[in-house]
Motif scaffolding. Structure first.
Motif, PDB file in Angstrom:
ATOM      1  N   LEU A   1       0.606   4.239  41.828  1.00 56.91           N
ATOM      2  CA  LEU A   1       0.989   4.998  39.874  1.00 56.91           C
ATOM      3  C   LEU A   1       1.871   6.246  39.821  1.00 56.91           C
ATOM      4  CD1 LEU A   1      -3.181   7.309  40.224  1.00 56.91           C
ATOM      5  CD2 LEU A   1      -2.177   5.086  38.875  1.00 56.91           C
ATOM      6  N   ARG A   2       2.515   7.060  40.819  1.00 49.48           N
ATOM      7  CA  ARG A   2       3.486   7.646  40.247  1.00 49.48           C
ATOM      8  C   ARG A   2       4.822   6.631  39.998  1.00 49.48           C
ATOM      9  NH1 ARG A   2       2.798  12.339  43.446  1.00 49.48           N
ATOM     10  NH2 ARG A   2       2.247  11.141  45.314  1.00 49.48           N
ATOM     11  N   LEU A   3       5.105   5.817  40.141  1.00 51.94           N
ATOM     12  CA  LEU A   3       6.068   3.942  40.143  1.00 51.94           C
ATOM     13  C   LEU A   3       5.681   4.060  38.246  1.00 51.94           C
ATOM     14  CD1 LEU A   3       7.891   3.508  41.521  1.00 51.94           C
ATOM     15  CD2 LEU A   3       6.880   1.231  41.851  1.00 51.94           C
ATOM     16  N   ALA A   4       4.569   4.015  37.784  1.00 50.97           N
ATOM     17  CA  ALA A   4       4.249   3.743  36.444  1.00 50.97           C
ATOM     18  C   ALA A   4       4.856   3.923  36.064  1.00 50.97           C
ATOM     19  CB  ALA A   4       2.612   3.137  36.824  1.00 50.97           C
ATOM     20  N   ALA A   5       4.786   6.261  36.089  1.00 50.24           N
ATOM     21  CA  ALA A   5       5.609   6.972  35.071  1.00 50.24           C
ATOM     22  C   ALA A   5       6.594   7.489  35.739  1.00 50.24           C
ATOM     23  CB  ALA A   5       4.078   7.994  35.025  1.00 50.24           C
ATOM     24  N   ALA A   6       7.284   6.786  36.434  1.00 50.23           N
ATOM     25  CA  ALA A   6       9.016   7.146  37.093  1.00 50.23           C
ATOM     26  C   ALA A   6       9.900   7.305  36.375  1.00 50.23           C
ATOM     27  CB  ALA A   6       9.592   6.345  37.982  1.00 50.23           C
ATOM     28  N   PRO A   7      10.952   7.950  36.205  1.00 51.88           N
ATOM     29  CA  PRO A   7      11.742   7.830  35.008  1.00 51.88           C
ATOM     30  C   PRO A   7      12.718   5.980  35.230  1.00 51.88           C
ATOM     31  CG  PRO A   7      12.667   9.122  36.709  1.00 51.88           C
ATOM     32  CD  PRO A   7      11.312   9.207  37.228  1.00 51.88           C
ATOM     33  N   ILE A   8      13.534   6.035  34.390  1.00 49.48           N
ATOM     34  CA  ILE A   8      14.196   4.247  34.595  1.00 49.48           C
ATOM     35  C   ILE A   8      15.204   5.209  35.560  1.00 49.48           C
ATOM     36  CG2 ILE A   8      13.773   3.455  32.492  1.00 49.48           C
ATOM     37  CD1 ILE A   8      16.103   4.492  31.139  1.00 49.48           C
TER      38      ILE A   8
ATOM     39  N   THR B   1      14.742   5.164  38.751  1.00 47.81           N
ATOM     40  CA  THR B   1      14.147   4.964  39.326  1.00 47.81           C
ATOM     41  C   THR B   1      14.167   3.044  39.178  1.00 47.81           C
ATOM     42  OG1 THR B   1      13.031   6.249  39.878  1.00 47.81           O
ATOM     43  CG2 THR B   1      12.460   4.524  41.447  1.00 47.81           C
TER      44      THR B   1
ATOM     45  N   THR C   1      12.438  -0.368  39.424  1.00 46.71           N
ATOM     46  CA  THR C   1      11.591  -1.516  39.574  1.00 46.71           C
ATOM     47  C   THR C   1      11.917  -2.166  39.376  1.00 46.71           C
ATOM     48  OG1 THR C   1      10.394  -0.560  37.699  1.00 46.71           O
ATOM     49  CG2 THR C   1      10.110   1.311  39.651  1.00 46.71           C
TER      50      THR C   1
ATOM     51  N   ASP D   1       8.174  -4.323  37.003  1.00 48.45           N
ATOM     52  CA  ASP D   1       8.584  -5.227  35.488  1.00 48.45           C
ATOM     53  C   ASP D   1       9.467  -6.969  34.987  1.00 48.45           C
ATOM     54  OD1 ASP D   1       9.340  -2.501  34.982  1.00 48.45           O
ATOM     55  OD2 ASP D   1      11.723  -2.611  35.549  1.00 48.45           O
TER      56      ASP D   1
END
Lengths: 233, 233
Positions: free
Chosen positions: B116-123, B125, B127, B131
């Motif tokens: 869930l955090r990853l979906a709204a993590a700053p770019i 980070t 992924t 993507d």
DNA sequence: ACCTGAACACCGTTCAAGT
DNA sequence: ACCTGAACACCGTTCAAGT
């Protein structure tokens, strides 16, 4: 042999705190400073007692956090819950319940993590408000003709979308919108960027997508009640 | 005036670690002992260096955790991603991607919070695997005729359900099934209990509900491409 | 019974110091 | 440049001691 009457010792200094007192103080603390400020030390200080006194009422800190979460959810749903029950059409009633959950996460984005936890918390953690809401939805599904396995599957699909999407939408608050916009841009989906160019666009698309998905799922679940079992099964 | 050549000082003792080394060690640690064991101290010990050395490569611990999460997601999706892309029918391709995400949380339940955090993590980070998967779904939606606003809304509805429901289903692991069964019982919904009487039932209903919802949403999204704008709007 | 206060085992993080 | 080691400010939690 003389029977000695056991008199329970009594704590005299001040009135004893109840579980409710701790929850109430926790709600106040969260509303003023957010969930990040809800720690054993800060709650103790806010109540004017030592932090370790909490463990007399809540054996684990996590239980206090979940109780506070449910209390906040209760407070925010209290106004709307009567309106939800009074909706006559079962589909509209279900949609009203789904929208209420999303309004909740919108108002309290930092509640998201605990909301997921609450759904799978042990029954020792009371969540009367959430239980009442889910019962309203289940009764509405029965009204639509769902029974047994289809009732369980339909309810689970709705709960998964409602809580899940609401949680995902506000995860990462308060930077969730800008970060998501950044991701959309870096992923390089030109087709997507036509409609999503600002954080306001992200917010609007999220809400529209929630309403779209909610409608689609309610329709599909309602339709499943009318399906006849395939005899080839 | 003699120009002094600035020679960068060089650390001689051993080969310098890269970001990748830390992520790789983190993945190993999580696979062996779970996400709960992924702490700065334990990772340092596992790599044979001091825990504070990590901050030379990751200014915040959270970034390391997200990078490890993406690496694990990448490892688990690597086998299936080729199969997803090769699906010829766009709807089936989208469904395959959705199921892949759920299989992910099923295999690694403690990954849920970070997902869930990853979906709204700053770019900042990276992924790349996630993507790529989302790009596959977006391209499939374009193939179904979706453009602009409807593309964005359709994608968001699918992502919300997929990630959200998958997260909710396994939240509270490893006690999620028994706790959820307990909640269903205490809520006192006799109609529901017909179909849900054991933890195996809960697990089965969750999976059926996910497939049901995924199908319903993909159909609805595909249908939205064929809808004509209501002139009364 | 209820609360205090010291203490414990952690956690992420900082920073001057080494090589 | 990269790493060490001590230290800091937290966190939840335990437990003997007070009233």
């Amino acid at each position: 042999m003389i029977r000695r009457v056991e008199v329970a010792p009594c704590y005299v200094r001040g009135v004893a705190r109840s579980r409710e007192d701790f929850v109430q103080a926790g709600v106040l603390l969260v509303q003023e400073q957010g969930f990040g400020a809800l720690t054993s030390r800060s709650l103790g200080e806010a109540m004017g007692i030592h932090s370790t006194a909490i463990y007399r009422h809540f054996p684990q800190w996590d239980q206090l956090v979940l109780a506070v979460t449910d209390a906040i959810v209760g407070g925010l749903l209290a106004e709307g819950s009567a309106a939800i029950i009074s909706v006559s059409d079962p589909r509209e009633r279900i949609l009203a319940a789904m929208v209420a959950v999303r309004r909740l996460t919108h108002a309290h984005p930092d509640l998201v993590d605990n909301l997921l936890r609450l759904a799978a918390a042990p029954i020792t953690t009371a969540t009367p408000v959430i239980d009442a809401l889910s019962r309203t939805v289940i009764d509405s599904l029965r009204e639509l003709g769902l029974r047994g396995e289809r009732l369980a599957v339909g309810y689970q699909a709705l709960e998964g979308f409602t809580v899940g999407a609401a949680a995902l939408d506000f995860s990462g608050h308060p930077h969730h919108l800008e970060n998501r916009l950044g991701r959309r841009r870096s992923a390089g989906n030109a087709a997507m960027l036509e409609a999503v160019q600002s954080t306001d666009d992200v917010d609007r698309v999220n809400e529209t997508a929630f309403l779209f998905g909610a409608h689609a799922l309610v329709e599909a679940v309602a339709a499943s009640a009318r399906e006849v079992c395939d005899p080839s099964d």
